[in-house]
Design a protein around this motif. Structure first.
Motif, mmCIF file in Angstrom:
data_model
loop_
_atom_site.group_PDB
_atom_site.id
_atom_site.type_symbol
_atom_site.label_atom_id
_atom_site.label_comp_id
_atom_site.label_asym_id
_atom_site.label_seq_id
_atom_site.Cartn_x
_atom_site.Cartn_y
_atom_site.Cartn_z
ATOM 1 N N ASN A 64 -21.877 -13.550 -56.032
ATOM 2 C CA ASN A 64 -22.579 -12.901 -57.138
ATOM 3 C C ASN A 64 -24.093 -12.972 -56.937
ATOM 4 O O ASN A 64 -24.812 -12.009 -57.237
ATOM 5 C CB ASN A 64 -22.186 -13.573 -58.455
ATOM 6 C CG ASN A 64 -22.979 -13.070 -59.639
ATOM 7 O OD1 ASN A 64 -23.953 -13.705 -60.067
ATOM 8 N ND2 ASN A 64 -22.587 -11.931 -60.193
ATOM 9 N N TRP A 65 -24.575 -14.095 -56.392
ATOM 10 C CA TRP A 65 -26.008 -14.212 -56.103
ATOM 11 C C TRP A 65 -26.421 -13.198 -55.037
ATOM 12 O O TRP A 65 -27.469 -12.569 -55.139
ATOM 13 C CB TRP A 65 -26.342 -15.626 -55.640
ATOM 14 C CG TRP A 65 -26.050 -16.681 -56.656
ATOM 15 C CD1 TRP A 65 -25.802 -16.490 -57.989
ATOM 16 C CD2 TRP A 65 -25.934 -18.098 -56.436
ATOM 17 N NE1 TRP A 65 -25.544 -17.693 -58.615
ATOM 18 C CE2 TRP A 65 -25.629 -18.695 -57.689
ATOM 19 C CE3 TRP A 65 -26.060 -18.908 -55.323
ATOM 20 C CZ2 TRP A 65 -25.454 -20.071 -57.835
ATOM 21 C CZ3 TRP A 65 -25.886 -20.284 -55.455
ATOM 22 C CH2 TRP A 65 -25.587 -20.854 -56.708
ATOM 23 N N GLY A 66 -25.581 -13.043 -54.001
ATOM 24 C CA GLY A 66 -25.881 -12.065 -52.958
ATOM 25 C C GLY A 66 -25.833 -10.642 -53.482
ATOM 26 O O GLY A 66 -26.691 -9.811 -53.139
ATOM 27 N N ASP A 67 -24.828 -10.339 -54.317
ATOM 28 C CA ASP A 67 -24.740 -9.000 -54.917
ATOM 29 C C ASP A 67 -25.971 -8.701 -55.762
ATOM 30 O O ASP A 67 -26.521 -7.586 -55.724
ATOM 31 C CB ASP A 67 -23.479 -8.896 -55.788
ATOM 32 C CG ASP A 67 -22.198 -8.907 -54.972
ATOM 33 O OD1 ASP A 67 -22.273 -8.700 -53.743
ATOM 34 O OD2 ASP A 67 -21.129 -9.140 -55.567
ATOM 35 N N TRP A 68 -26.385 -9.684 -56.539
ATOM 36 C CA TRP A 68 -27.572 -9.504 -57.393
ATOM 37 C C TRP A 68 -28.810 -9.257 -56.537
ATOM 38 O O TRP A 68 -29.649 -8.409 -56.857
ATOM 39 C CB TRP A 68 -27.755 -10.742 -58.259
ATOM 40 C CG TRP A 68 -28.978 -10.711 -59.127
ATOM 41 C CD1 TRP A 68 -29.108 -10.079 -60.343
ATOM 42 C CD2 TRP A 68 -30.234 -11.345 -58.856
ATOM 43 N NE1 TRP A 68 -30.375 -10.276 -60.832
ATOM 44 C CE2 TRP A 68 -31.084 -11.046 -59.945
ATOM 45 C CE3 TRP A 68 -30.715 -12.119 -57.806
ATOM 46 C CZ2 TRP A 68 -32.404 -11.503 -60.000
ATOM 47 C CZ3 TRP A 68 -32.024 -12.576 -57.858
ATOM 48 C CH2 TRP A 68 -32.846 -12.273 -58.937
ATOM 49 N N LEU A 69 -28.924 -9.964 -55.406
ATOM 50 C CA LEU A 69 -30.061 -9.771 -54.504
ATOM 51 C C LEU A 69 -30.033 -8.378 -53.896
ATOM 52 O O LEU A 69 -31.060 -7.672 -53.874
ATOM 53 C CB LEU A 69 -30.022 -10.829 -53.394
ATOM 54 C CG LEU A 69 -31.071 -10.686 -52.280
ATOM 55 C CD1 LEU A 69 -32.482 -10.826 -52.842
ATOM 56 C CD2 LEU A 69 -30.832 -11.721 -51.179
#
Length: 407
Positions: A64-69
């Motif tokens: 989710n952190w990577g998707d948000w980035l």
């Protein structure tokens, strides 16, 4: 410690309340917690978390952190993407990070620890491999192995085999690297979850416990705010994460060590603790499923056998090179290890990128099948089969340790 208290009581000497509380504090934060007991606590927390909503995993929150980035820079367009502060997996990981941070402060073990550039590169490469592997196997070593096998998903067994293969290959690489440059890489042959070096003494180090108390109570306040705003599930996931973080940091229970040490030093304490913890977790999951409190298909992933085996192998190599798995990297980052911060960041990038690739290439459904063990062999055979597998893992690890000691 406690022995001093016994002497005081036996001799009739008085003890002040502050002295008693100080002794209790030191018994909790002044020495490491027992690995086996802590592993069983983690297994119990996992069962409670499953009963509340879903089992524990670190990879979906990191992804989710990577998707948000990627969405922030225009690479990904996903209108329904939840904020990292609202997505349950992310909130759980944030609780894990900050729980470990508060525990490290309370035990005076926090310290920003830089690593050589070569180690930062290994952290990045290991993080990428863990991210790729976690997506292929539908979970990291926690979600795709520990929780999946607890849920009696056949993919959990395939990932266990993959993790063993990857840990062996990663260990062989570290052995080769250390043989070439023993002076610069000897420290990498230490277990990734050994106690951190003592924080250098300074006037500010004495304030660490006070800051730790502040962080801990701030987390309780944040959970209360979540609940007041109507986000009760997020509040609960945050508190579960904090509990996981504290237990991991104080006990240093390590699944990387469970897979890596049999090929390196032969030490088996963490392997045996993992086998017992998974057995307890599986029994709890099975009760919830068999009584229809949870659906039997929950946490049964369509990754048997190719996705789980390949993903587990990639993940196994990555976690050994990086020095921490998904959860392990997060709680060690909470202690101030820069290499693990790099590992977590590249884990997020690798997981998100691999997921985007598989979806766009329409390969996600080609990774395997979702097979529930009781549907294949019945409840009794499935449960006892996993118990037998964990018993064999436990006994082989212990035998291997004694064999290496004798030679």
């Amino acid at each position: 410690g406690v022995d001093k208290l016994k002497v005081l009581f036996m001799t009739g000497a008085s003890i002040t309340l502050s002295a008693f509380l100080r002794e209790q504090y030191e018994s909790v934060f002044g020495r490491p917690w027992a690995v086996l007991t802590s592993a069983l606590v983690i297994a119990s927390l996992n069962v409670f978390l499953f009963a509340f909503d879903r089992p524990w995993t670190a990879s979906d929150g990191i992804r989710n952190w990577g998707d948000w980035l990627f969405q922030s820079v225009g690479i990904l367009s996903q209108p329904d993407l939840l904020s990292p502060f609202l997505y349950s997996g992310s909130v759980l990981n944030l609780g894990l990070l900050l729980g470990a941070f508060s525990a490290a402060l309370l035990s005076r073990e926090f310290g920003v620890r830089m690593a050589p550039v070569a180690e930062l590169v290994k952290g990045a490469l290991g993080g990428l491999m863990m991210g790729w592997g976690a997506v292929l196997s539908f979970g990291c070593n926690i979600g795709g192995f520990f929780s999946a096998l607890s849920a009696l998903s056949l993919s959990g067994i395939a990932m266990m085999a993959g993790l063993a293969i990857g840990a062996f290959l990663g260990t062989r690489y570290l052995s080769w690297e250390t043989g070439r440059r023993p002076a610069t890489n000897a420290e990498q042959f230490q277990s990734p979850c050994e106690p951190s070096p003592a924080t250098p003494s300074s006037p500010s180090s004495g304030f660490q416990p006070l800051i730790g108390f502040f962080v801990f109570f701030a987390l309780l306040i944040v959970a209360y705010i979540y609940r007041q705003l109507g986000y009760t599930p997020q509040a609960t996931f945050l508190l579960f994460g904090v509990a996981f973080g504290v237990v991991f940091q104080r006990s240093r229970f390590c699944l990387v060590r469970a897979f890596r040490e049999p090929f390196m030093s032969g030490e088996s304490e963490h392997t045996r603790a993992a086998a017992l913890a998974l057995t307890l977790s599986m029994i709890g999951f099975s009760i919830l499923k068999a009584t229809d409190l949870k659906d039997s298909t929950e946490w049964v992933f369509p990754s048997f056998w190719l996705g789980a085996l390949l993903g587990g192998s990639l993940f196994g190599v990555g976690m050994v090179i990086a020095g921490g798995c998904g959860a392990g990297s997060i709680w060690r980052a909470g202690e101030g290890h820069i290499k693990l911060w790099v590992g977590v960041i590249f884990f997020a990038i690798g997981a998100s990128a691999m997921r985007i690739f598989l979806v766009r290439a329409e390969l996600l459904r080609e990774l395997g099948s979702a097979l529930f063990l009781p549907s294949l062999v019945g409840w009794g055979s499935a449960v006892w089969g996993v118990v037998a597998l964990m018993a064999v893992w436990y006994l082989l690890a212990g035998w291997n340790e004694q064999r290496k000691r004798s030679t």
